[in-house]
Design an enzyme around this catalytic site. Structure first.
Site, PDB file in Angstrom:
ATOM      1  N   ASN A  27      -1.118  -7.484  -3.688  1.00 55.60           N
ATOM      2  CA  ASN A  27      -0.912  -6.205  -3.007  1.00 55.60           C
ATOM      3  C   ASN A  27       0.507  -6.161  -2.460  1.00 55.60           C
ATOM      4  OD1 ASN A  27      -0.748  -4.259  -0.850  1.00 55.60           O
ATOM      5  ND2 ASN A  27      -2.979  -4.091  -0.956  1.00 55.60           N
ATOM      6  N   HIS A  30       3.247  -4.397   1.751  1.00 59.00           N
ATOM      7  CA  HIS A  30       4.103  -4.741   2.894  1.00 59.00           C
ATOM      8  C   HIS A  30       5.543  -5.065   2.524  1.00 59.00           C
ATOM      9  CE1 HIS A  30       0.823  -3.855   5.368  1.00 59.00           C
ATOM     10  NE2 HIS A  30       0.052  -4.701   4.742  1.00 59.00           N
ATOM     11  N   HIS A  63      -1.549   0.512  -2.051  1.00 58.37           N
ATOM     12  CA  HIS A  63      -2.396   1.421  -1.284  1.00 58.37           C
ATOM     13  C   HIS A  63      -1.590   2.648  -0.898  1.00 58.37           C
ATOM     14  CE1 HIS A  63      -5.237   1.837   2.467  1.00 58.37           C
ATOM     15  NE2 HIS A  63      -5.231   2.916   1.711  1.00 58.37           N
ATOM     16  N   ARG A  65      -1.472   5.410   1.113  1.00 54.98           N
ATOM     17  CA  ARG A  65      -2.166   5.941   2.279  1.00 54.98           C
ATOM     18  C   ARG A  65      -1.821   7.403   2.509  1.00 54.98           C
ATOM     19  NH1 ARG A  65      -4.334   3.138   6.570  1.00 54.98           N
ATOM     20  NH2 ARG A  65      -4.729   0.908   6.188  1.00 54.98           N
ATOM     21  N   ARG A  69       2.589   5.401   5.179  1.00 53.30           N
ATOM     22  CA  ARG A  69       3.314   4.491   6.078  1.00 53.30           C
ATOM     23  C   ARG A  69       4.059   3.405   5.310  1.00 53.30           C
ATOM     24  NH1 ARG A  69      -1.671   1.546   9.168  1.00 53.30           N
ATOM     25  NH2 ARG A  69      -2.322   3.711   9.391  1.00 53.30           N
ATOM     26  N   GLU A  90      -5.168   1.670  -4.572  1.00 51.22           N
ATOM     27  CA  GLU A  90      -6.104   1.870  -3.467  1.00 51.22           C
ATOM     28  C   GLU A  90      -5.836   3.214  -2.819  1.00 51.22           C
ATOM     29  OE1 GLU A  90      -5.438  -1.460  -0.908  1.00 51.22           O
ATOM     30  OE2 GLU A  90      -7.013  -2.625  -1.848  1.00 51.22           O
ATOM     31  N   THR A 121      -6.901  -1.707   7.259  1.00 56.22           N
ATOM     32  CA  THR A 121      -8.275  -1.347   6.932  1.00 56.22           C
ATOM     33  C   THR A 121      -9.242  -2.113   7.826  1.00 56.22           C
ATOM     34  OG1 THR A 121      -7.621  -0.910   4.670  1.00 56.22           O
ATOM     35  CG2 THR A 121      -9.960  -1.269   5.059  1.00 56.22           C
ATOM     36  N   GLU A 171     -15.398  -4.248  -4.289  1.00 54.69           N
ATOM     37  CA  GLU A 171     -14.537  -5.246  -3.649  1.00 54.69           C
ATOM     38  C   GLU A 171     -15.093  -5.498  -2.258  1.00 54.69           C
ATOM     39  OE1 GLU A 171     -10.268  -4.929  -3.970  1.00 54.69           O
ATOM     40  OE2 GLU A 171      -9.992  -5.920  -2.042  1.00 54.69           O
ATOM     41  N   HIS A 211      -8.942  -8.758   1.648  1.00 55.33           N
ATOM     42  CA  HIS A 211      -8.521  -8.372   3.007  1.00 55.33           C
ATOM     43  C   HIS A 211      -8.462  -9.583   3.930  1.00 55.33           C
ATOM     44  CE1 HIS A 211      -7.294  -5.423   5.987  1.00 55.33           C
ATOM     45  NE2 HIS A 211      -7.803  -6.289   6.841  1.00 55.33           N
TER      46      HIS A 211
HETATM   47  C1  LIG Z   1      -8.268  -2.286   1.573  1.00 53.28           C
HETATM   48  C2  LIG Z   1      -7.499  -3.432   2.103  1.00 53.28           C
HETATM   49  O1  LIG Z   1      -8.006  -4.334   2.691  1.00 53.28           O
HETATM   50  C3  LIG Z   1      -6.046  -3.484   1.865  1.00 53.28           C
HETATM   51  O2  LIG Z   1      -5.811  -3.534   0.536  1.00 53.28           O
HETATM   52  C4  LIG Z   1      -5.358  -2.288   2.467  1.00 53.28           C
HETATM   53  O3  LIG Z   1      -4.210  -1.987   1.723  1.00 53.28           O
HETATM   54  C5  LIG Z   1      -4.988  -2.643   3.886  1.00 53.28           C
HETATM   55  O4  LIG Z   1      -4.151  -1.644   4.375  1.00 53.28           O
HETATM   56  P1  LIG Z   1      -2.626  -2.030   4.671  1.00 53.28           P
HETATM   57  O5  LIG Z   1      -2.059  -2.585   3.395  1.00 53.28           O
HETATM   58  O6  LIG Z   1      -2.022  -0.720   5.106  1.00 53.28           O
HETATM   59  O7  LIG Z   1      -2.680  -3.087   5.747  1.00 53.28           O
HETATM   60  N1  LIG Z   2      -7.946  -5.001  -0.782  1.00 56.66           N
HETATM   61  C1  LIG Z   2      -7.292  -6.114  -0.124  1.00 56.66           C
HETATM   62  C2  LIG Z   2      -5.838  -6.131  -0.469  1.00 56.66           C
HETATM   63  O1  LIG Z   2      -5.407  -5.482  -1.409  1.00 56.66           O
HETATM   64  C3  LIG Z   2      -4.912  -6.966   0.313  1.00 56.66           C
HETATM   65  O2  LIG Z   2      -5.333  -7.084   1.647  1.00 56.66           O
HETATM   66  P1  LIG Z   2      -4.417  -8.057   2.547  1.00 56.66           P
HETATM   67  O3  LIG Z   2      -4.324  -9.385   1.837  1.00 56.66           O
HETATM   68  O4  LIG Z   2      -3.068  -7.409   2.677  1.00 56.66           O
HETATM   69  O5  LIG Z   2      -5.166  -8.157   3.851  1.00 56.66           O
END
Ligand SMILES: CC(=O)[C@@H](O)[C@H](O)COP(=O)(O)O
Ligand SMILES: NCC(=O)COP(=O)(O)O
Length: 262
Positions: A27, A30, A63, A65, A69, A90, A121, A171, A211
């Protein structure tokens, strides 16, 4: 112009040394958080995605959003035509996001709950309370050729609802496991996830998880028989600040590979 939709390929990571290794979705949210902090053109999430793929990611998760953000619409649009593995987009199950997903047709789309004021989340989607809406929403995405995943708490009733809705993938939200403060509560949360994996498989669902997973707590999750893919972001991007993204992804893959070899 969105390139022709490539059917979902269960691409195995070329670095995988074992057929049953759990897949890793990286993911990149960030990376975009750092960019948005100053509104600069860097760091570039596109570059992060390509580095992560080269380091062994089986998919790239991002993601989009509602409050934008971190990930921006242009990130999704550019990556859709560039990724060599799979895009796992996402998003919340809103009209706006449904239109974006139907237009861009990512390989995978994971529906997640969103609250503007949340830091991240906080839980899974309530599939039971939203079954009618999600059934229609998922059907539209499936018609567009998108494979839908539902982000849920590790509860059998939610998995039953996922099956009824018709999503092929779930998931499991591992946030409560990751946030557990004592050995006992972590063991209880892990047991819940193990039972949920077993239940999801019995329903014919593909079961992923994510997560709050990091280089330490990922191992018991990756070791659960039947889990297909882990989506991990924050911990990888945090490590990348000191080790570089290539190394951070390879390190996470190594943790998962050792734990998931069966
Ligand atoms: C659904 C999940 O757990 C994450 O993939 C989500 O992207 C968390 O949101 P942030 O990345 O904004 O922290
Ligand atoms: N769905 C979880 C994800 O994509 C990443 O979550 P995290 O490792 O950033 O908490």
């Amino acid at each position: 112009m969105v390139p022709p939709f490539r059917p979902y390929e269960a691409r195995r990571n070329p670095l995988s040394t074992h057929a049953n290794e759990v897949l890793l979705g990286v993911n990149i949210d960030h990376v975009a958080t750092v960019r948005q902090a100053r509104g600069t053109r860097y760091p570039e999430p596109i570059q992060a995605a390509l580095v992560a793929e080269q380091a062994g990611a089986d998919a790239i998760t991002l993601h989009l959003r509602e409050d934008r953000r971190h990930i921006q619409d242009r990130d999704v649009e550019l990556l859709r035509g560039i990724l060599q593995t799979r895009m796992n987009l996402e998003m919340a199950a809103t009209a706006e996001m449904g239109e974006i997903a139907a237009r861009l047709r990512p390989h995978d789309c994971c529906l997640v709950p969103e609250r503007r004021e949340e830091l991240t989340t906080e839980g899974g989607l309530d599939l039971i309370a939203n079954q009618a809406h999600l059934t229609e929403f998922c059907a539209r995405l499936a018609e567009a050729g998108v494979r839908v995943s539902l982000f849920v708490d590790p509860e059998p009733a939610q998995l039953d609802a996922a099956r009824a809705i018709g999503a092929p993938v779930v998931e499991l939200h591992t946030g409560h496991y990751a946030d557990a403060q004592t050995r006992e509560t972590r063991a209880e949360a892990l047991a819940r996830i193990e039972r949920a994996v077993e239940h999801g498989l019995s329903l014919g669902l593909q079961v992923n998880a994510g997560h709050g997973l990091d280089y330490d707590n990922v191992k018991p999750i990756a070791a659960i028989p039947g889990i297909t893919e882990l989506n991990i972001g924050h911990a990888i991007i945090a490590r990348a600040l000191f080790s570089g993204l290539d190394r951070a992804v390879r390190d996470m893959r190594a943790q998962i590979a050792v734990a998931s070899r069966r």
